[in-house]
Design an enzyme around this catalytic site. Structure first.
Site, PDB file in Angstrom:
ATOM      1  N   HIS A 177       0.897  28.463  24.034  1.00  0.00           N
ATOM      2  CA  HIS A 177       1.372  27.579  22.960  1.00  0.00           C
ATOM      3  C   HIS A 177       2.079  28.396  21.875  1.00  0.00           C
ATOM      4  O   HIS A 177       3.202  28.072  21.463  1.00  0.00           O
ATOM      5  CB  HIS A 177       0.177  26.823  22.361  1.00  0.00           C
ATOM      6  CG  HIS A 177       0.505  26.018  21.141  1.00  0.00           C
ATOM      7  ND1 HIS A 177       0.604  24.644  21.161  1.00  0.00           N
ATOM      8  CD2 HIS A 177       0.750  26.387  19.838  1.00  0.00           C
ATOM      9  CE1 HIS A 177       0.901  24.209  19.949  1.00  0.00           C
ATOM     10  NE2 HIS A 177       0.992  25.251  19.130  1.00  0.00           N
ATOM     11  N   GLU A 178       1.420  29.452  21.439  1.00  0.00           N
ATOM     12  CA  GLU A 178       1.998  30.286  20.386  1.00  0.00           C
ATOM     13  C   GLU A 178       3.245  31.020  20.874  1.00  0.00           C
ATOM     14  O   GLU A 178       4.228  31.144  20.140  1.00  0.00           O
ATOM     15  CB  GLU A 178       0.955  31.287  19.870  1.00  0.00           C
ATOM     16  CG  GLU A 178      -0.282  30.650  19.253  1.00  0.00           C
ATOM     17  CD  GLU A 178       0.047  29.730  18.091  1.00  0.00           C
ATOM     18  OE1 GLU A 178       1.106  29.915  17.450  1.00  0.00           O
ATOM     19  OE2 GLU A 178      -0.766  28.819  17.808  1.00  0.00           O
ATOM     20  N   HIS A 184       6.293  28.793  20.697  1.00  0.00           N
ATOM     21  CA  HIS A 184       6.937  28.811  19.386  1.00  0.00           C
ATOM     22  C   HIS A 184       7.778  30.073  19.215  1.00  0.00           C
ATOM     23  O   HIS A 184       8.907  30.026  18.712  1.00  0.00           O
ATOM     24  CB  HIS A 184       5.880  28.786  18.277  1.00  0.00           C
ATOM     25  CG  HIS A 184       5.154  27.489  18.146  1.00  0.00           C
ATOM     26  ND1 HIS A 184       5.787  26.268  18.136  1.00  0.00           N
ATOM     27  CD2 HIS A 184       3.824  27.227  17.991  1.00  0.00           C
ATOM     28  CE1 HIS A 184       4.893  25.298  17.985  1.00  0.00           C
ATOM     29  NE2 HIS A 184       3.699  25.862  17.910  1.00  0.00           N
TER      30      HIS A 184
END
Length: 214
Positions: free
Chosen positions: A53-54, A57
């Site tokens: 998820h990170e 980004h």
């Protein structure tokens, strides 16, 4: 070019461990013996989803030419651990910070923000499909059984992470996505919400049984 710093790797590892531990405490009901056995499953099924998820980004930010770096939020680490003892997890141990100078337009910021939840949605579906593919052999093979348990948890937790991060409050991804395009926000949170609903009502295994016609 994709680059990570030593401090960023350190922060990701710490956050990965804390978030995995927090959800392990939640799922084990604070049973130490069960916590030890479930921790590796959570690390793969959920911890992987958090890291990706990170990185979603980060990749999106760097795609637009901005430097982005994950940084710990120590208060978030504490909240995650404490909340796990009360039947939920406040999953915000850190975030990817995009260094865009003085201005980052709503569209770019929205796309960077939605990248993380989309990664979780895709990963949840991948876990679901793998679980469906190995459901039958998992009844006869211990390795397949472990993988199925990981997939079961991976679907549920990644669906939840997507919904949680799409809530349009504070500095969560949802507020930035909604500011960019409310239609895309509605569609994305609806998909994640439906997946989370199924995981909480039917459970991943029953959903898999329905998919494969058992």
């Amino acid at each position: 070019m994709f680059k990570v710093t030593t401090s960023e790797i350190r922060d990701l590892i710490i956050a990965f461990i804390f978030i995995s531990l927090s959800f392990s405490i939640l799922y084990s009901g604070r049973n130490v013996a069960l916590l030890r056995s479930i921790f590796p499953v959570v690390m793969i099924g959920l911890g992987l989803g958090f890291v990706l998820h990170e990185l979603g980004h980060k990749f999106a930010s760097m795609h637009y030419g901005y430097w982005a770096e994950f940084k710990l939020w120590p208060t978030g680490l504490i909240f995650a651990l404490i909340s796990s003892f009360f039947g939920f997890v406040f999953a915000a141990p850190g975030a990817v910070y995009t260094y865009a100078g003085s201005y980052l337009d709503d569209r770019t910021n929205g796309i960077i923000s939605i990248a993380g939840p989309v990664v979780n949605i895709v990963l949840a579906l991948v876990f679901l499909l793998i679980g469906a593919a190995i459901y039958v052999p998992a009844h006869y093979n211990t390795t397949m059984q472990f993988i199925f348990i990981v997939c079961n948890l991976g679907f549920s937790t990644n669906s939840y992470l997507a919904v949680f991060n799409l809530i349009p409050i504070w500095n969560l991804d949802g507020s930035k996505v909604m500011r960019w395009n409310i239609g895309i926000w509605i569609v994305t949170i609806a998909i994640a919400g439906i997946m989370t609903y199924f995981s909480m009502t039917m459970g991943a295994e029953n959903l898999i049984r329905m998919i494969i016609g058992l």
